[in-house]
Write a protein that holds these residues in place. Sequence first.
Motif, mmCIF file in Angstrom:
data_model
loop_
_atom_site.group_PDB
_atom_site.id
_atom_site.type_symbol
_atom_site.label_atom_id
_atom_site.label_comp_id
_atom_site.label_asym_id
_atom_site.label_seq_id
_atom_site.Cartn_x
_atom_site.Cartn_y
_atom_site.Cartn_z
ATOM 1 N N LYS A 61 30.646 11.110 91.444
ATOM 2 C CA LYS A 61 30.756 11.847 90.190
ATOM 3 C C LYS A 61 31.485 13.171 90.393
ATOM 4 O O LYS A 61 31.225 13.904 91.337
ATOM 5 C CB LYS A 61 29.355 12.126 89.627
ATOM 6 N N HIS A 62 32.415 13.451 89.496
ATOM 7 C CA HIS A 62 33.115 14.726 89.516
ATOM 8 C C HIS A 62 32.397 15.674 88.566
ATOM 9 O O HIS A 62 32.107 15.331 87.426
ATOM 10 C CB HIS A 62 34.577 14.545 89.083
ATOM 11 N N GLY A 63 32.121 16.854 89.026
ATOM 12 C CA GLY A 63 31.390 17.791 88.186
ATOM 13 C C GLY A 63 29.935 17.885 88.605
ATOM 14 O O GLY A 63 29.487 17.235 89.563
ATOM 15 N N ALA A 64 29.198 18.710 87.897
ATOM 16 C CA ALA A 64 27.808 18.984 88.259
ATOM 17 C C ALA A 64 26.916 17.764 88.054
ATOM 18 O O ALA A 64 27.084 17.003 87.097
ATOM 19 C CB ALA A 64 27.286 20.155 87.433
ATOM 20 N N LEU A 65 25.980 17.584 88.979
ATOM 21 C CA LEU A 65 24.998 16.513 88.865
ATOM 22 C C LEU A 65 23.804 16.988 88.055
ATOM 23 O O LEU A 65 23.471 18.178 88.051
ATOM 24 C CB LEU A 65 24.522 16.073 90.253
ATOM 25 N N THR A 66 23.144 16.073 87.383
ATOM 26 C CA THR A 66 21.897 16.409 86.692
ATOM 27 C C THR A 66 20.801 16.592 87.742
ATOM 28 O O THR A 66 20.947 16.146 88.892
ATOM 29 C CB THR A 66 21.496 15.291 85.720
ATOM 30 N N PRO A 67 19.680 17.233 87.379
ATOM 31 C CA PRO A 67 18.571 17.374 88.348
ATOM 32 C C PRO A 67 18.112 16.030 88.899
ATOM 33 O O PRO A 67 17.796 15.918 90.097
ATOM 34 C CB PRO A 67 17.475 18.054 87.517
ATOM 35 N N GLN A 68 18.070 14.993 88.063
ATOM 36 C CA GLN A 68 17.645 13.666 88.522
ATOM 37 C C GLN A 68 18.663 13.085 89.514
ATOM 38 O O GLN A 68 18.284 12.497 90.531
ATOM 39 C CB GLN A 68 17.481 12.725 87.324
ATOM 40 N N GLU A 69 19.946 13.267 89.216
ATOM 41 C CA GLU A 69 20.993 12.769 90.115
ATOM 42 C C GLU A 69 20.969 13.510 91.439
ATOM 43 O O GLU A 69 21.153 12.909 92.513
ATOM 44 C CB GLU A 69 22.359 12.911 89.436
#
Length: 399
Positions: free
Chosen positions: A204-212
């Motif tokens: 994934k490009h960009g910020a990950l979610t807390p779950q990710e």
Amino acid sequence: MAKVPQKKLFLSELQLGMTVKLPLSWTNHPFLFNRVEISSDAQIEMIRGLGVTYVFLLSTSNIKQQTVETDTEDEIEIEPERDLKADTRKAIRLSQKRFLMNVNNCRDIYGKVVSDPEGAYRLSAALTEDLLSHLQEVDTPFLTLVGMDEKEASVTQHGISVAVLAMMIGHALDLAPKELRDIALGSLFHDIGKLKVPEAIRCKHGALTPQETSFIQMHPNFGFDMLNRCGLFPKEALNIVLHHHEFVDGSGYPDGLTGHKIPITTQIVSLANDYEQQLSGQQITSPQIALGHLFKNHASKHAESLISVLVKILGIYPPGTIVKLSDGSIAKVIMTTKEVSQPQVWACKEDGSDASLRFLILEGVTIEQAIKVEELTEGAIRSLQVDKGISFYFSSLQT
């Protein structure tokens, strides 16, 4: 061309300072040339492990002359003076070839971890020995820029590059061969657990979610479980796999270890991975900027002594750095050298024309400064292949 008698030298008589010729085809030994200048005990051990009973003595330097068997019927040609440019080109090609071969071998190993763990362990042990022999091929190894066409490095490419950087740090610290093997083996597998993370998260490009983020931070545990299940891998290598994201200040994962609770071999891989990971992402594309970022923002996460060694190994202008030369040319650093401001570079004019491999130390040209990709013309971007990924491998160039 002058002829000299060829002298046979038994392996028990090998000493530092000798220059010998191996009685083997170049395909049957790990050295770049049949002619070997012995400058380290490791080279002597490598020659003794080749399965030959003798070598040919060409010359001695700063050592006591010994009595050797002479075969007056055999004659050899005295080699001409060294061609640094030709030797460097060969060394660069060899480093690239070895890197690609090891990446492919590592892919094969990954494919066997679950279905054939014993086979995976045997192949990984062999790959580790290859890496160690390439590191020890010269007394003072340097780094060469290598890579593949992809901008983002694969897990296996990243593993080989981290292994090289970490082994260079270990070598500079005079770690024992056993520790260097643990570093190599742990580095090769340190991110294998990422293969259990969904590609949508992993790439994934960009910020990950807390779950990710929580999911991807499980990859050290996934990797450890995969390798530990077969009971073959040494605990030191498994520690690297499980704790390569631990930092000495306790801010790492999965266990938040601090200081001496992290073995030195794991600390070294953690540092090499931290640096190399920045080059695998999208934010930082310059090896020099990545090094400055690590030194400025991650200094508390690693032992100061280890960061100092990494800086020394990479040099002021690490391989892959885009630079401006004192003659106005633009260049990409290809290989580190003893003269930090005069490495081997691939250079071109500002418009991208006249691209060639250049040897600054022979030209009296120096690097003036590192420059950003945004400052390059489209022609220079194409000529310097700025869009290619950055990885590192050992240089086999004798210095």
